[in-house]
Design an enzyme around this catalytic site. Structure first.
Site, PDB file in Angstrom:
ATOM      1  N   ASP A   1      61.872  41.563  65.802  1.00  0.00           N
ATOM      2  CA  ASP A   1      60.713  41.968  64.865  1.00  0.00           C
ATOM      3  C   ASP A   1      61.160  42.626  63.502  1.00  0.00           C
ATOM      4  OD1 ASP A   1      59.409  40.751  66.726  1.00  0.00           O
ATOM      5  OD2 ASP A   1      58.290  42.738  67.738  1.00  0.00           O
TER       6      ASP A   1
ATOM      7  N   GLU B   1      59.831  31.941  63.493  1.00  0.00           N
ATOM      8  CA  GLU B   1      60.853  32.660  62.566  1.00  0.00           C
ATOM      9  C   GLU B   1      60.642  31.459  61.170  1.00  0.00           C
ATOM     10  OE1 GLU B   1      63.456  29.562  65.210  1.00  0.00           O
ATOM     11  OE2 GLU B   1      61.707  31.390  65.127  1.00  0.00           O
TER      12      GLU B   1
END
Length: 214
Positions: free
Chosen positions: A140, A166
């Site tokens: 994160d 992502e």
């Protein structure tokens, strides 16, 4: 009672501070008018009538203040909800839906005006390996760091959104393909020069793959 309708309209139109000032002016004028009107009455009738009337004016003043406060809270909550819908909670990049909707609008405008544009499709390399090796928390932080660095390389009117996981995308308006390619290269270079410091002895260099569509 005649000012009530106008006061309620003002409560829905102006902010709480402004409606408080308007309320003060209106109520002061009403208090003064009531006092002047009943000056010729006997002392007993004057006190009985004006006290009752002043209580009525005070209660009337509460209505627009209450409406203004509720309206202000509702507006604030709506803005917060709209922000949560339009922006990704983790990275604060545009949400997938907001990015796609905004991109479609820009595309129609660009094509109608025959203005050049470019779309960069970005994927973080080895992101699964980062999660598996360093934990999802570091994953994160990697996404947040990537977004922070990338946003510094973009113009104010560029669109930058997270499509999922992502995967990210950038819409560049009024730009030639070679210029868009330079933007992609600068993003990669800046990420290489701005590693994520995980701990005193651990540094992550973020690498991305970028596809160009124009």
């Amino acid at each position: 009672m005649f000012p009530i309708a106008g006061m309620l309209w003002a409560a829905l139109t102006y902010n709480f501070f402004t409606i408080t000032l308007i309320n003060l002016i209106v109520c002061s004028a009403l208090f003064y008018s009531i006092t002047q009107f009943y000056l010729g009455f006997s002392q007993h009738d004057y006190l009985e009538t004006t006290v009752s009337a002043r209580i009525g004016v005070f209660m009337m003043a509460l209505a627009p203040l209450t409406v203004a406060l509720i309206s202000q809270n509702r507006t604030t909550l709506f803005q917060q909800l709209q922000h949560h819908v339009n922006y990704d909670a983790l990275t604060q990049a545009m949400s997938r839906r907001n990015f796609l909707d905004s991109t479609l609008k820009r595309l129609r405008l660009m094509r109608a005006n025959k203005t050049p544009f470019a779309i960069l499709m970005i994927d973080l390399d080895y992101f699964k390996s980062i999660n598996d090796t360093y934990s999802h928390h570091i994953g994160d932080l990697t996404l947040q760091h990537f977004v922070k660095v990338t946003q510094q390389m973009l113009r104010q009117n560029d669109l930058f959104g997270r499509l999922g996981g992502e995967e990210f995308a950038i819409f560049l308006s009024d730009i030639q393909p070679n210029e868009a390619l330079n933007v992609a290269k600068r993003i990669q270079t800046q990420l290489e020069q701005s590693p994520l410091i995980v701990s005193a002895d651990t540094t992550l260099h973020i690498r991305v793959s970028i596809g160009l569509f124009h």
